[in-house]
Design a protein around this motif. Sequence first.
Motif, PDB file in Angstrom:
ATOM      1  N   ASP A   1      -9.516  12.043   3.119  1.00  0.00           N
ATOM      2  CA  ASP A   1      -9.231  10.880   4.212  1.00  0.00           C
ATOM      3  C   ASP A   1      -7.908  11.335   4.533  1.00  0.00           C
ATOM      4  O   ASP A   1      -6.817  10.821   4.139  1.00  0.00           O
ATOM      5  CB  ASP A   1      -9.313   9.476   3.650  1.00  0.00           C
ATOM      6  N   ASP A   2      -7.645  12.346   5.554  1.00  0.00           N
ATOM      7  CA  ASP A   2      -6.533  12.796   6.005  1.00  0.00           C
ATOM      8  C   ASP A   2      -5.588  11.676   6.490  1.00  0.00           C
ATOM      9  O   ASP A   2      -4.360  11.684   6.386  1.00  0.00           O
ATOM     10  CB  ASP A   2      -6.630  14.007   7.058  1.00  0.00           C
ATOM     11  N   ASP A   3      -6.366  10.597   7.529  1.00  0.00           N
ATOM     12  CA  ASP A   3      -5.315   9.703   8.109  1.00  0.00           C
ATOM     13  C   ASP A   3      -4.834   8.687   7.024  1.00  0.00           C
ATOM     14  O   ASP A   3      -3.929   8.142   6.902  1.00  0.00           O
ATOM     15  CB  ASP A   3      -6.500   8.946   8.607  1.00  0.00           C
ATOM     16  N   LEU A   4      -5.782   8.488   5.785  1.00  0.00           N
ATOM     17  CA  LEU A   4      -5.223   7.706   4.671  1.00  0.00           C
ATOM     18  C   LEU A   4      -4.035   8.169   3.974  1.00  0.00           C
ATOM     19  O   LEU A   4      -2.932   7.524   3.736  1.00  0.00           O
ATOM     20  CB  LEU A   4      -6.291   7.113   3.777  1.00  0.00           C
ATOM     21  N   TYR A   5      -4.218   9.590   3.998  1.00  0.00           N
ATOM     22  CA  TYR A   5      -3.007  10.285   3.072  1.00  0.00           C
ATOM     23  C   TYR A   5      -2.080  10.156   3.801  1.00  0.00           C
ATOM     24  O   TYR A   5      -0.700   9.887   3.439  1.00  0.00           O
ATOM     25  CB  TYR A   5      -3.693  11.650   2.980  1.00  0.00           C
TER      26      TYR A   5
ATOM     27  N   ILE B   1     -10.176  10.142  -3.109  1.00  0.00           N
ATOM     28  CA  ILE B   1     -10.344   9.378  -1.744  1.00  0.00           C
ATOM     29  C   ILE B   1      -9.164   9.874  -0.712  1.00  0.00           C
ATOM     30  O   ILE B   1      -9.481  10.155   0.247  1.00  0.00           O
ATOM     31  CB  ILE B   1     -10.194   7.874  -1.831  1.00  0.00           C
ATOM     32  N   LEU B   2      -8.051  10.131  -1.368  1.00  0.00           N
ATOM     33  CA  LEU B   2      -6.959  10.496  -0.656  1.00  0.00           C
ATOM     34  C   LEU B   2      -7.075  12.027   0.038  1.00  0.00           C
ATOM     35  O   LEU B   2      -6.855  12.478   0.996  1.00  0.00           O
ATOM     36  CB  LEU B   2      -5.525  10.588  -1.400  1.00  0.00           C
TER      37      LEU B   2
ATOM     38  N   ASN C   1       0.914  -1.172  -0.072  1.00  0.00           N
ATOM     39  CA  ASN C   1       0.042   0.100  -0.028  1.00  0.00           C
ATOM     40  C   ASN C   1       0.845   1.219   0.013  1.00  0.00           C
ATOM     41  O   ASN C   1       0.656   2.274   0.827  1.00  0.00           O
ATOM     42  CB  ASN C   1      -0.863  -0.088   1.240  1.00  0.00           C
TER      43      ASN C   1
ATOM     44  N   LEU D   1      -1.356   4.562  -4.476  1.00  0.00           N
ATOM     45  CA  LEU D   1      -2.410   3.879  -5.106  1.00  0.00           C
ATOM     46  C   LEU D   1      -2.539   3.670  -6.626  1.00  0.00           C
ATOM     47  O   LEU D   1      -2.047   4.590  -7.643  1.00  0.00           O
ATOM     48  CB  LEU D   1      -3.749   4.902  -5.025  1.00  0.00           C
TER      49      LEU D   1
ATOM     50  N   ASN E   1      -0.716   7.979   6.497  1.00  0.00           N
ATOM     51  CA  ASN E   1      -0.417   6.619   6.475  1.00  0.00           C
ATOM     52  C   ASN E   1       0.183   6.250   5.210  1.00  0.00           C
ATOM     53  O   ASN E   1       1.382   5.630   5.366  1.00  0.00           O
ATOM     54  CB  ASN E   1      -1.510   5.765   7.097  1.00  0.00           C
ATOM     55  N   THR E   2      -0.175   6.551   4.322  1.00  0.00           N
ATOM     56  CA  THR E   2       0.541   6.182   2.885  1.00  0.00           C
ATOM     57  C   THR E   2       1.592   6.812   2.723  1.00  0.00           C
ATOM     58  O   THR E   2       2.766   6.341   2.284  1.00  0.00           O
ATOM     59  CB  THR E   2      -0.608   6.540   1.730  1.00  0.00           C
TER      60      THR E   2
ATOM     61  N   ARG F   1       4.169   5.280   5.518  1.00  0.00           N
ATOM     62  CA  ARG F   1       4.797   3.890   4.843  1.00  0.00           C
ATOM     63  C   ARG F   1       5.592   4.132   3.809  1.00  0.00           C
ATOM     64  O   ARG F   1       6.686   3.161   3.828  1.00  0.00           O
ATOM     65  CB  ARG F   1       3.490   3.029   4.455  1.00  0.00           C
TER      66      ARG F   1
END
Length: 392
Positions: free
Chosen positions: A353-357, A349-350, A330, A333, A359-360, A363
Amino acid sequence: MKKRVLFFDHTAKMSGGERSLLLILDKIDKTRFYPLLVTPEEGPLTREAVSRGIDVTIIGLPTAVIERKRSKTGIIFLLFSFIALVPAVVKLVLLIRKCSIDLVYTNSQKAHLIGLCAGLCAGVPVIWHFRDIVTEAHLRKLMSYSGALFATGIIAISRAVAAQFTICSRVSGKVMVIHNAIDISDFQKRKRESHADLRKEFHLPEKSVIIASVGQIAEWKGQEYCIYAARELVRRFDNVYFFIIGKPLFKEENYNIHIHTLVKELKLEQRVFFTGFRRDIPALMHEVNFLLHTPVEPEPFGRVLIEAMAAGTPVVAFDNGATAEVLRGNMGLLVRPLDTRGIIKAISILLKDDDLYANTAKRAQEYVRKYFDFPLLMERIEKLLAKAIEFS
């Protein structure tokens, strides 16, 4: 005694392969190896090499061969190219003998064949650093069998690149996958030393979101899909701006005109900007909010992907060639090739979604430090060069 390695590239223009080559020339252990860069022309690559204390020699090649587009690979043209390149092979053989070269290292398709012929004639081993996915069947067979029969070793920049050599079983043992890499400490240093500020430079709002395509402008790179995505995304988000960073290098002026015209036709001049070539890529990667990578042909690696990852900039990319290999798990995307709606969905989507952004981005930074930092990969290249010389 230092081993003398002739590094040969068919161009001195600066694209991803040449940037990787420059890093190798700069970082190779000078106590063990003496690197000599040979190109058919002066340009950004040779100037950068000289600035780093690398010796450079220019040998002439026919202009028509140097500037051949990727798509121009017909049998007749290839035959013409071989005939036209005979003088260059002779020059290279004489240079190998004059400089007592121990190994020839080639960095591009044209250089592979020229360097292989010269190495065979001069009796020195040849290593190919293979950076392309060859889509034309006849050319792929030519490269595969030439490598199988005559090259001492082949470095493939991804498993996607290495896979094309399975056409010839004899070559499989010669292929080693060594991914491209970046010097992360230098990357961060150049970012700190830069004063780049795209928002100020292009008079954008302070809290604008920047989505960028970075790399040479070329039809196979698919920058037009960034523009197609921009048409819809600027309607959904009033703070989104797109940047196309790069310039045409190999006879792609018509495509460059096409994408400029497309921006005007879609009335996106205030939301899509062209920067031309930029030297401050490390700083720009930290400034942009997304890297959008849209190759319409199989991507051999995508150096800009790991640069974005190192900067903590999330990547949205077409799943074409090696992009899934680089963005494994991950780390970004992936979207089906040519799927503009998929690009729009992924970026939306990114953005929402601040958390997904976050975390991506985190990582990806950790991953690139572990697997794509240059010192780890330089060690493997030096071992391969030393082994090829030892057993020659």
